[in-house]
Scaffold this motif. Structure first.
Motif, PDB file in Angstrom:
ATOM      1  N   ILE A 208     -17.569  32.703   6.577  1.00  0.00           N
ATOM      2  CA  ILE A 208     -17.407  34.101   6.982  1.00  0.00           C
ATOM      3  C   ILE A 208     -18.187  34.375   8.258  1.00  0.00           C
ATOM      4  O   ILE A 208     -17.733  35.129   9.131  1.00  0.00           O
ATOM      5  CB  ILE A 208     -17.838  35.043   5.837  1.00  0.00           C
ATOM      6  CG1 ILE A 208     -17.010  34.779   4.578  1.00  0.00           C
ATOM      7  CG2 ILE A 208     -17.696  36.497   6.271  1.00  0.00           C
ATOM      8  CD1 ILE A 208     -15.512  34.904   4.775  1.00  0.00           C
ATOM      9  N   GLN A 209     -19.350  33.745   8.399  1.00  0.00           N
ATOM     10  CA  GLN A 209     -20.118  33.906   9.633  1.00  0.00           C
ATOM     11  C   GLN A 209     -19.330  33.355  10.825  1.00  0.00           C
ATOM     12  O   GLN A 209     -19.315  33.937  11.908  1.00  0.00           O
ATOM     13  CB  GLN A 209     -21.454  33.190   9.522  1.00  0.00           C
ATOM     14  CG  GLN A 209     -22.365  33.364  10.747  1.00  0.00           C
ATOM     15  CD  GLN A 209     -22.778  34.803  10.950  1.00  0.00           C
ATOM     16  OE1 GLN A 209     -23.453  35.390  10.112  1.00  0.00           O
ATOM     17  NE2 GLN A 209     -22.369  35.400  12.067  1.00  0.00           N
ATOM     18  N   ASN A 210     -18.661  32.224  10.616  1.00  0.00           N
ATOM     19  CA  ASN A 210     -17.841  31.648  11.687  1.00  0.00           C
ATOM     20  C   ASN A 210     -16.730  32.606  12.095  1.00  0.00           C
ATOM     21  O   ASN A 210     -16.408  32.742  13.286  1.00  0.00           O
ATOM     22  CB  ASN A 210     -17.238  30.322  11.224  1.00  0.00           C
ATOM     23  CG  ASN A 210     -18.277  29.220  11.127  1.00  0.00           C
ATOM     24  OD1 ASN A 210     -19.347  29.309  11.716  1.00  0.00           O
ATOM     25  ND2 ASN A 210     -17.959  28.175  10.380  1.00  0.00           N
ATOM     26  N   ALA A 211     -16.131  33.266  11.113  1.00  0.00           N
ATOM     27  CA  ALA A 211     -15.069  34.231  11.415  1.00  0.00           C
ATOM     28  C   ALA A 211     -15.612  35.402  12.223  1.00  0.00           C
ATOM     29  O   ALA A 211     -14.969  35.878  13.170  1.00  0.00           O
ATOM     30  CB  ALA A 211     -14.419  34.722  10.126  1.00  0.00           C
ATOM     31  N   GLU A 230      -8.051  31.558   9.744  1.00  0.00           N
ATOM     32  CA  GLU A 230      -8.010  30.214  10.317  1.00  0.00           C
ATOM     33  C   GLU A 230      -9.372  29.815  10.869  1.00  0.00           C
ATOM     34  O   GLU A 230      -9.812  28.674  10.710  1.00  0.00           O
ATOM     35  CB  GLU A 230      -6.959  30.170  11.422  1.00  0.00           C
ATOM     36  CG  GLU A 230      -6.771  28.783  12.018  1.00  0.00           C
ATOM     37  CD  GLU A 230      -5.679  28.742  13.066  1.00  0.00           C
ATOM     38  OE1 GLU A 230      -5.552  27.698  13.738  1.00  0.00           O
ATOM     39  OE2 GLU A 230      -4.955  29.745  13.209  1.00  0.00           O
ATOM     40  N   ALA A 231     -10.083  30.771  11.496  1.00  0.00           N
ATOM     41  CA  ALA A 231     -11.425  30.490  12.008  1.00  0.00           C
ATOM     42  C   ALA A 231     -12.395  30.163  10.881  1.00  0.00           C
ATOM     43  O   ALA A 231     -13.362  29.420  11.069  1.00  0.00           O
ATOM     44  CB  ALA A 231     -11.938  31.683  12.809  1.00  0.00           C
ATOM     45  N   ALA A 232     -12.122  30.725   9.689  1.00  0.00           N
ATOM     46  CA  ALA A 232     -12.982  30.481   8.530  1.00  0.00           C
ATOM     47  C   ALA A 232     -12.506  29.303   7.691  1.00  0.00           C
ATOM     48  O   ALA A 232     -13.149  28.963   6.681  1.00  0.00           O
ATOM     49  CB  ALA A 232     -13.026  31.740   7.661  1.00  0.00           C
ATOM     50  N   PHE A 239      -9.603  34.430   2.352  1.00  0.00           N
ATOM     51  CA  PHE A 239     -10.488  35.000   3.364  1.00  0.00           C
ATOM     52  C   PHE A 239     -10.730  36.487   3.120  1.00  0.00           C
ATOM     53  O   PHE A 239     -11.879  36.944   3.138  1.00  0.00           O
ATOM     54  CB  PHE A 239      -9.887  34.796   4.751  1.00  0.00           C
ATOM     55  CG  PHE A 239     -10.634  35.526   5.841  1.00  0.00           C
ATOM     56  CD1 PHE A 239     -11.867  35.076   6.280  1.00  0.00           C
ATOM     57  CD2 PHE A 239     -10.109  36.683   6.404  1.00  0.00           C
ATOM     58  CE1 PHE A 239     -12.563  35.760   7.269  1.00  0.00           C
ATOM     59  CE2 PHE A 239     -10.790  37.368   7.391  1.00  0.00           C
ATOM     60  CZ  PHE A 239     -12.029  36.907   7.823  1.00  0.00           C
ATOM     61  N   SER A 240      -9.678  37.259   2.894  1.00  0.00           N
ATOM     62  CA  SER A 240      -9.831  38.702   2.700  1.00  0.00           C
ATOM     63  C   SER A 240     -10.726  38.997   1.506  1.00  0.00           C
ATOM     64  O   SER A 240     -11.595  39.871   1.564  1.00  0.00           O
ATOM     65  CB  SER A 240      -8.458  39.361   2.512  1.00  0.00           C
ATOM     66  OG  SER A 240      -7.697  39.267   3.691  1.00  0.00           O
TER      67      SER A 240
END
Length: 318
Positions: A208-211, A230-232, A239-240
């Motif tokens: 989540i930090q990456n997102a 995708e970033a996560a 993700f949500s």
């Protein structure tokens, strides 16, 4: 030469003294002694910090400084009435008196903040307002200048306050050079916010930090849930759910908060128009940014920009 006094007391937080380096490097920058810095206490001698490390001080006696800066503690300071009386008398001889972080409580106890605007660390701002209703406490400011009384937010904000003093005394160019030597990327203006959206969200996982990091770096993009997922390295559904569980906000709400914060920083640090800023941080138009500001701050962008500039004007007049 201007005499700078740093007033400390038992249990002071040693990071307060970091602001002294600003005056030291102003001397080094101009290759002459513009500031004579002294650490003072009520009785002199070694004074133990909250960390335990002592600092050698001189007895303050009858305050006779151009500038007196009052240090802070890790909490609300508890000092004897005799020290409060010394603070109360300080403006009689000092051109300016400043409270760094919770040092504002000593100024308030001494009555020096009555009828004035002031700030302190956000963690203690409510208590300052409750204990001293005669003070207008602004809990989302880095520092505030109200006449000859200066107050700052948390301890590192004391560096910004000291840089503003050097800028007032010696000019913008000297202050900029001092900031560069101290490896301070940008001297924060008094009106800049104490808060950071990324710190407030505090995700628990690296994914989540990456997102969030991705979102902050791509604010100009649309930033759909699919793109953030995708970033996560998660599916959009995973993700949500994970994002909301970890941050307490939906991805859309968090992205809006990041955009609002980025827009606010651009208004503080640049002269770009509201339209340009809205476009650069990813709002579709000026009106959408205005609505987001009203939700976040209860004020439109134009009012925030005016408010952020006010402490700078006060500094020039101080």
């Amino acid at each position: 030469m201007q005499r700078i006094g740093f007033l400390v007391y038992p249990g002071f937080q040693i990071m307060t003294l970091a602001a002294a380096s600003v005056f030291e490097f102003a001397n080094l920058t101009l290759k002459q002694t513009n500031y004579d810095v002294a650490f003072v206490s009520e009785y002199g001698g070694p004074v133990a910090s909250s960390l335990g490390a002592p600092v050698e001080t001189k007895a303050i006696g009858k305050p006779c400084f151009d500038t007196l800066l009052i240090g802070c503690g890790t909490g609300i300071p508890s000092v004897p009435d005799s020290l409060i009386e010394i603070v109360r008398r300080a403006p009689r001889s000092a051109r300016r008196v400043a409270g760094i972080c919770t040092g504002a409580f000593l100024l308030a106890q001494a009555g020096l903040l009555n009828g004035r605007r002031a700030t302190t660390h956000w963690l203690f701002a409510r208590q300052l307002a409750e204990r001293h209703p005669e003070v207008t406490v602004e809990d989302d400011r880095i520092f505030i200048v109200d006449g000859d009384i200066w107050t700052s937010a948390g301890m590192t904000a004391g560096i910004d306050l000291a840089l503003a003093m050097v800028e007032k005394d010696l000019g913008t160019d000297v202050a900029r050079k001092v900031a560069q030597k101290l490896v301070i990327y940008h001297r924060r203006t008094g009106g800049q916010s104490q808060f950071s959206a990324l710190l407030e969200l505090e995700p628990k996982s690296d994914r989540i930090q990456n997102a969030l990091n991705y979102a902050r770096s791509h604010l100009k993009s649309i930033l759909s849930v699919e793109e953030l997922a995708e970033a996560a390295s998660l599916s959009p559904r995973q993700f949500s759910r994970a994002f909301t569980e970890e941050t307490g906000q939906s991805p859309a709400k968090a992205v809006e908060r990041l955009r609002v914060e980025a827009a606010r920083l651009m208004m503080e640090q640049t002269r770009h128009s509201i339209e340009v800023i809205a476009r650069e941080v990813g709002f579709a138009d000026r009106e959408r940014m205005r609505r987001a500001f009203l939700r976040a701050f209860g004020q439109p962008p134009q009012a925030m920009r005016r408010h952020a500039a006010e402490p700078e004007a006060d500094t020039q007049a101080a």
